[in-house]
Motif scaffolding. Structure first.
Motif, PDB file in Angstrom:
ATOM      1  N   HIS A 178       0.800  -1.237   0.000  1.00 18.90           N
ATOM      2  CA  HIS A 178       0.000   0.000   0.000  1.00 18.90           C
ATOM      3  C   HIS A 178       0.830   1.284   0.000  1.00 18.90           C
ATOM      4  N   THR A 179       2.153   1.166  -0.119  1.00 18.98           N
ATOM      5  CA  THR A 179       2.959   2.386  -0.163  1.00 18.98           C
ATOM      6  C   THR A 179       2.887   2.993  -1.557  1.00 18.98           C
ATOM      7  N   GLN A 180       3.346   4.221  -1.672  1.00 17.91           N
ATOM      8  CA  GLN A 180       3.326   4.902  -2.971  1.00 17.91           C
ATOM      9  C   GLN A 180       4.121   4.110  -4.001  1.00 17.91           C
ATOM     10  N   GLU A 181       5.230   3.539  -3.566  1.00 19.77           N
ATOM     11  CA  GLU A 181       6.071   2.740  -4.452  1.00 19.77           C
ATOM     12  C   GLU A 181       5.328   1.511  -4.971  1.00 19.77           C
ATOM     13  N   ASP A 182       4.502   0.928  -4.104  1.00 19.68           N
ATOM     14  CA  ASP A 182       3.740  -0.264  -4.494  1.00 19.68           C
ATOM     15  C   ASP A 182       2.710   0.040  -5.572  1.00 19.68           C
ATOM     16  N   PHE A 183       2.267   1.291  -5.655  1.00 20.61           N
ATOM     17  CA  PHE A 183       1.250   1.662  -6.639  1.00 20.61           C
ATOM     18  C   PHE A 183       1.852   1.980  -8.007  1.00 20.61           C
ATOM     19  N   GLU A 184       3.193   2.079  -8.057  1.00 19.44           N
ATOM     20  CA  GLU A 184       3.847   2.267  -9.347  1.00 19.44           C
ATOM     21  C   GLU A 184       3.723   0.969 -10.137  1.00 19.44           C
ATOM     22  N   LEU A 185       3.530   1.085 -11.452  1.00 23.15           N
ATOM     23  CA  LEU A 185       3.250  -0.084 -12.285  1.00 23.15           C
ATOM     24  C   LEU A 185       4.310  -1.180 -12.161  1.00 23.15           C
ATOM     25  N   LYS A 186       5.580  -0.800 -12.211  1.00 20.18           N
ATOM     26  CA  LYS A 186       6.653  -1.789 -12.124  1.00 20.18           C
ATOM     27  C   LYS A 186       6.602  -2.529 -10.793  1.00 20.18           C
ATOM     28  N   GLY A 187       6.451  -1.773  -9.712  1.00 20.12           N
ATOM     29  CA  GLY A 187       6.401  -2.373  -8.384  1.00 20.12           C
ATOM     30  C   GLY A 187       5.195  -3.268  -8.219  1.00 20.12           C
ATOM     31  N   LEU A 239       3.552  -4.957 -10.577  1.00 14.24           N
ATOM     32  CA  LEU A 239       3.739  -6.194 -11.337  1.00 14.24           C
ATOM     33  C   LEU A 239       4.695  -7.146 -10.613  1.00 14.24           C
ATOM     34  N   LYS A 240       5.753  -6.587 -10.045  1.00 15.90           N
ATOM     35  CA  LYS A 240       6.719  -7.409  -9.310  1.00 15.90           C
ATOM     36  C   LYS A 240       6.057  -8.038  -8.097  1.00 15.90           C
ATOM     37  N   ASN A 241       5.278  -7.240  -7.368  1.00 15.95           N
ATOM     38  CA  ASN A 241       4.583  -7.751  -6.185  1.00 15.95           C
ATOM     39  C   ASN A 241       3.579  -8.841  -6.551  1.00 15.95           C
ATOM     40  N   LEU A 242       2.844  -8.620  -7.627  1.00 11.46           N
ATOM     41  CA  LEU A 242       1.860  -9.613  -8.071  1.00 11.46           C
ATOM     42  C   LEU A 242       2.542 -10.908  -8.497  1.00 11.46           C
ATOM     43  N   ASP A 243       3.667 -10.769  -9.181  1.00 13.96           N
ATOM     44  CA  ASP A 243       4.408 -11.941  -9.622  1.00 13.96           C
ATOM     45  C   ASP A 243       4.907 -12.739  -8.418  1.00 13.96           C
TER      46      ASP A 243
END
Length: 203
Positions: free
Chosen positions: A176-185, A187-191
């Motif tokens: 839920h951080t701002q970084e997590d809402f960036e597209l790259k982050g 996708l990495k988290n979902l993966d």
């Protein structure tokens, strides 16, 4: 919104999107939207009851556009999709979700702003208005995967449905951080999220 269209409708919706993707619902200014759209208050209130009605209209448009996009993109993978286990389907859907975010960045940001409204009155209103369609589809997908043998047999059907559904529905509460809402982050988290579930649940 009333069926009758009007001049500067596109400008109104664009101005509203710009306001709602940069501010939470309470702080978003209807006066700023009307001014930036270049319409009168009378024109606005003829088509929308209030700020809430405008907000819900945008959310509903966003969801409808996303489902159409996902449906059309999934058709491109139709043959492979049927052979995938649920974890690879999750991974593919994450990829398509990223494509949607790139194609409709404002709708993507609007949905992210909505997740930040959790716990507020408008979030509950929006949830009621949008319905549980996505959650129901997710549950159907999990049940079908259980029948196909994608999960370890020692886990009960109820446990798998509840656990996997919870993990996905509450994904944004973990990241839920701002970084997590960036597209790259994202996708990495979902993966990583899919890998985590697959490693713990798959045969």
């Amino acid at each position: 919104m009333k069926e009758k269209s009007f001049e500067r409708k596109t400008e109104l919706l664009e101005a509203a999107l710009d306001e709602f993707i940069t501010k939470n619902f309470e702080d978003a200014s209807l006066n700023a939207v009307i001014k930036n759209a270049g319409i009168s208050k009378g024109t606005f209130y003829y088509h929308f009851q209030d700020k809430q009605a405008l907000y819900l209209f945008l959310l509903e448009s966003s969801v409808k556009t996303k489902w159409e996009f996902v449906r059309n993109r999934t058709k491109d993978y139709s043959e492979d999709y049927d052979r995938m286990d649920i974890f690879e389907k999750f991974r593919l859907q994450a990829k398509i979700g990223a494509e949607f975010a790139a194609a409709f960045p404002k709708y993507h940001r609007l949905s992210k702003m909505l997740t930040k409204e959790k716990g507020s009155k408008i979030y509950e209103i929006a949830k009621d208005a949008l319905g549980d369609g996505a959650e129901n589809l997710l549950e159907e997908m999990i049940v079908k995967a259980i029948e196909n043998g994608d999960f370890k047999e020692e886990f009960s059907r109820e446990f798998i449905v509840k656990t996997v559904s919870h993990l996905f529905v509450h994904f944004d509460e973990i990241f839920h951080t701002q970084e997590d809402f960036e597209l790259k982050g994202m996708l990495k988290n979902l993966d990583n999220f899919v890998d985590f579930m697959k490693g713990g649940l798959a045969k």
